[in-house]
Design a protein around this motif. Structure first.
Motif, short mmCIF file in Angstrom:
data_model
loop_
_atom_site.label_atom_id
_atom_site.label_comp_id
_atom_site.label_asym_id
_atom_site.label_seq_id
_atom_site.Cartn_x
_atom_site.Cartn_y
_atom_site.Cartn_z
N GLN A 189 2.92 -8.81 -48.28
CA GLN A 189 2.51 -10.14 -47.81
C GLN A 189 1.43 -10.74 -48.69
O GLN A 189 1.37 -11.95 -48.89
N ASN A 190 0.55 -9.91 -49.21
CA ASN A 190 -0.57 -10.40 -50.01
C ASN A 190 -0.99 -9.32 -50.99
O ASN A 190 -0.63 -8.15 -50.83
N ALA A 212 -6.10 -18.40 -46.25
CA ALA A 212 -6.79 -18.45 -44.96
C ALA A 212 -5.89 -18.16 -43.78
O ALA A 212 -6.37 -17.92 -42.67
N ARG A 213 -4.58 -18.17 -44.00
CA ARG A 213 -3.64 -17.79 -42.93
C ARG A 213 -3.22 -16.33 -43.03
O ARG A 213 -2.51 -15.83 -42.15
N LEU A 214 -3.64 -15.66 -44.10
CA LEU A 214 -3.20 -14.29 -44.35
C LEU A 214 -4.35 -13.31 -44.17
O LEU A 214 -5.43 -13.52 -44.72
N PRO A 215 -4.15 -12.23 -43.42
CA PRO A 215 -5.24 -11.27 -43.19
C PRO A 215 -5.42 -10.33 -44.37
O PRO A 215 -4.61 -10.30 -45.30
N PRO A 216 -6.50 -9.53 -44.35
CA PRO A 216 -6.66 -8.48 -45.38
C PRO A 216 -5.49 -7.51 -45.36
O PRO A 216 -4.69 -7.47 -44.41
N ILE A 217 -5.39 -6.70 -46.39
CA ILE A 217 -4.20 -5.88 -46.61
C ILE A 217 -4.01 -4.82 -45.53
O ILE A 217 -2.87 -4.43 -45.23
N THR A 262 3.34 3.17 -43.36
CA THR A 262 4.46 2.25 -43.12
C THR A 262 3.89 0.83 -43.15
O THR A 262 2.97 0.51 -42.40
N LEU A 263 4.48 0.00 -44.01
CA LEU A 263 3.98 -1.36 -44.23
C LEU A 263 4.97 -2.40 -43.78
O LEU A 263 6.18 -2.25 -43.99
N GLN A 264 4.47 -3.45 -43.16
CA GLN A 264 5.30 -4.59 -42.82
C GLN A 264 5.42 -5.48 -44.04
O GLN A 264 4.42 -5.99 -44.55
N CYS A 265 6.62 -5.66 -44.52
CA CYS A 265 6.85 -6.47 -45.72
C CYS A 265 7.34 -7.86 -45.35
O CYS A 265 7.57 -8.17 -44.18
N VAL A 266 7.52 -8.69 -46.35
CA VAL A 266 8.07 -10.03 -46.17
C VAL A 266 9.13 -10.26 -47.23
O VAL A 266 9.24 -9.49 -48.20
N ASP A 267 9.92 -11.30 -47.06
CA ASP A 267 10.92 -11.64 -48.07
C ASP A 267 10.24 -12.01 -49.38
O ASP A 267 9.24 -12.74 -49.41
N ARG A 268 10.79 -11.51 -50.47
CA ARG A 268 10.28 -11.86 -51.79
C ARG A 268 10.61 -13.33 -52.06
O ARG A 268 11.74 -13.78 -51.82
#
Length: 580
Positions: A189-190, A212-217, A262-268
């Motif tokens: 995500q980031n 600002a809409r995205l949290p730390p890793i 285990t990480l939550q990913c997003v679409d590339r």
């Protein structure tokens, strides 16, 4: 069996394999990427240079870190050591700002070996401090009593396309991970500014990207496997022991060794990056809009100038290219002013001209110019003015995949201090973030600090990990992260020592004049331990105001009763004698 690795062996491996793809046997503890990545010729030269500089740092142990009292420096002493025994390893962080000698540096190749390593340490025996890629400026993972590194546990274990999740061993590097999952159309995500961190390390210190809409890793973690000395291997998630799960996501390596994540990913997706120069007057007018309308945004302030480099990134699907946009300057024209300053500076300081000046990148040129007189404020101001000119002539757009765009060339070795503080909400920013910068720049100019560029400012949403500097129970809160730096553009011990003293003076002034007024706390990878005992006590008291120290220490007592995963830094920040 796990392997003991020396930095000397790592350096020789780097030199041997500069133009080869390293095999698994050759992957060593180092901040230099172990997997081949697309790079320019200048980037290749840069990493070779870093390797040589790192070797020099390993050969000379010369730091006694100053922490000013009453705005004055303590003297830093130059230590000399006898030749090291063959079984004593020297391990340094990437910037060469911290290093230790140890006889124990283990690299397990499986979770079974990791469990045996952690469980086999007898009560009162050696320590096995978890250490990642060694990128943290403060050396948070280093311990002369012994270290454990998961660089050989770097596999992708599972990809769930339906849930868009990936399960990995914690020793995998960020770049290695994103290169693997892009074949599935996924990404993270980031990102932080660089990609060489191991996943376990980047999570444990509370690293972050910008948006600002995205949290730390750490908020991307939905489950983790923690190997502990006291309670064995624990599987944690929001469903399984949620309190410990949230505490351990930013656990500083003190609660257990993060083995799997285990990480939550997003679409590339493709992003368009827009870089341009503004000023504080315009920034104040547009700040709320910039934060709310851009997926990613950061400001790069250039001390002693009014220039603010603004970098925004947004999905290509939501962007329309300005009509008839054409760069006003070529890349050569943009950098020419910096080249001219370098040539003039060589003449002024009577230094023989370099060959191949026209092949140097901007960051390479900046390092070389600063190295001529890094603590002369007038010299640094000229470098900053040249940098402002470079960015003014570099306005433009760049399109690429998110894992390619969301990065930043941070330059060479450096001291860094980064603080995090609340900035209101996305709907209603409190503007304290811009006020902080104004006060900081005033301080720099009043004290004539030889502060190079940039002062970097980024934003994130809140974290739900209690040990994160961006923790908040309020969902809408946003936080600003501000980083100050001084480069270490030389391997000369005396000059590096002088820069170190000046940086700590710079940092001390920001701490005493700004931090408490803005509820600012340092990033865990940048916090430094004072030499003075009273100042250590003050630091501990500050941390208690912001973080759940008692809960953290209680968990440490249960999960690591003999403190084998601890080191001097952790023991100074969170003395267990105060646990309740």
């Amino acid at each position: 069996m796990y392997r003991a690795t020396t930095l000397r062996r790592a350096i020789s491996s780097i030199r041997r394999n500069n133009h080869q793809t390293p095999t698994k046997i050759h992957r060593q503890f180092s901040s230099i990427p172990t997997e081949p990545t697309t790079s320019t010729t200048s980037e290749t030269r840069k990493y070779i240079g870093y390797s040589i500089l790192l070797a020099a740092c390993g050969a000379a142990t010369y730091y006694s870190f100053p922490f000013p009292e009453n705005a004055k420096h303590k003297r830093a002493h130059l230590f000399r050591y006898a030749p090291l025994p063959e079984d004593l390893h020297t391990v340094s962080n990437w910037s060469g700002t911290h290093q230790v000698h140890t006889r124990t540096f283990l690299q397990p190749e499986s979770i079974l070996e990791l469990e045996k390593a952690v469980q086999s340490v007898p009560e009162g025996g050696q320590k096995l401090r978890p250490v990642g890629s060694g990128l943290s400026p403060n050396g948070v993972g280093l311990s002369r009593a012994g270290m454990l590194n998961l660089g050989l546990m770097d596999n992708v274990l599972d990809v769930d396309l339906g849930k868009k999740t990936v399960r990995v061993q914690a020793g995998i590097r960020v770049q290695q991970l994103v290169d693997h999952i892009k074949q599935f159309g996924l990404t993270l995500q980031n990102f932080a500014s660089i990609r060489e961190q191991q996943i376990g390390g980047i999570l444990q210190v509370g690293a972050h990207g910008t948006g600002a809409r995205l949290p730390p890793i750490d908020e991307q973690v939905i489950a983790m496997k923690l190997v502990t000395p006291g309670k064995g291997t624990l599987e944690l998630s929001k469903e399984k022991d949620p309190e410990l799960f949230h505490l351990a996501r930013v656990g500083l390596g003190g609660l257990g060794v993060v083995a799997e994540v285990t990480l939550q990913c997003v679409d590339r997706q493709e992003l368009v990056e827009h870089t341009y120069v503004s000023n504080m007057t315009e920034i104040k007018k547009n700040h709320k809009k910039l934060l709310s309308e851009n997926k990613h945004v950061k400001y790069l302030y250039i001390p002693y100038t009014d220039s603010v480099v603004v970098v925004t990134c947004n999905p290509v699907s939501k962007w329309s290219r300005p009509k008839n946009f054409k760069p006003k300057y070529t890349k050569d024209e943009a950098i020419q002013h910096v080249r001219d300053l370098y040539k003039d500076s060589l003449e002024k300081y009577r230094v023989s001209p370099d060959t191949g000046i026209d092949e140097l990148s901007f960051t390479e040129l900046r390092d070389k110019i600063l190295a001529l007189d890094p603590l002369n404020d007038e010299h640094v101001i000229k470098v900053n003015e040249a940098e402002a000119e470079f960015w003014k002539k570099s306005e433009g757009y760049r399109v690429g995949w998110s894992d390619e765009i969301l990065g930043f060339d941070c330059g060479g070795q450096q001291w860094v201090s980064e603080t995090c503080f609340p900035a209101g909400t996305l709907a209603k920013p409190n503007m304290k973030d811009l006020e902080y910068i104004e006060k900081l720049k005033e301080l720099i100019e009043k004290q004539r600090i030889p502060a190079p560029a940039p002062i970097e400012q980024r934003w994130t949403a809140r974290s739900t990990s209690p040990m994160s500097p961006a923790y908040s129970s309020r969902e809408d809160d946003i936080f600003s992260w501000v980083g100050i730096i001084m480069y270490l553009p030389t391997s000369d011990p005396r000059q590096r020592k002088q820069i170190t003293e000046e940086f700590f003076h710079y940092r001390f002034l920001t701490q005493t004049k700004l931090w408490d007024s803005y509820s600012a706390y340092e990033h865990w990878a940048k916090i430094e331990i004072p030499k003075d005992k009273d100042e250590v006590v003050d630091l501990q008291a500050r941390l208690r105001k912001r973080f759940p120290v008692d809960a953290y220490n209680k968990a440490r007592r249960e999960l690591d009763p003999n403190q084998i995963l601890s080191n001097n830094m952790l023991e100074k920040l969170f003395p267990l004698s105060e646990a309740v």
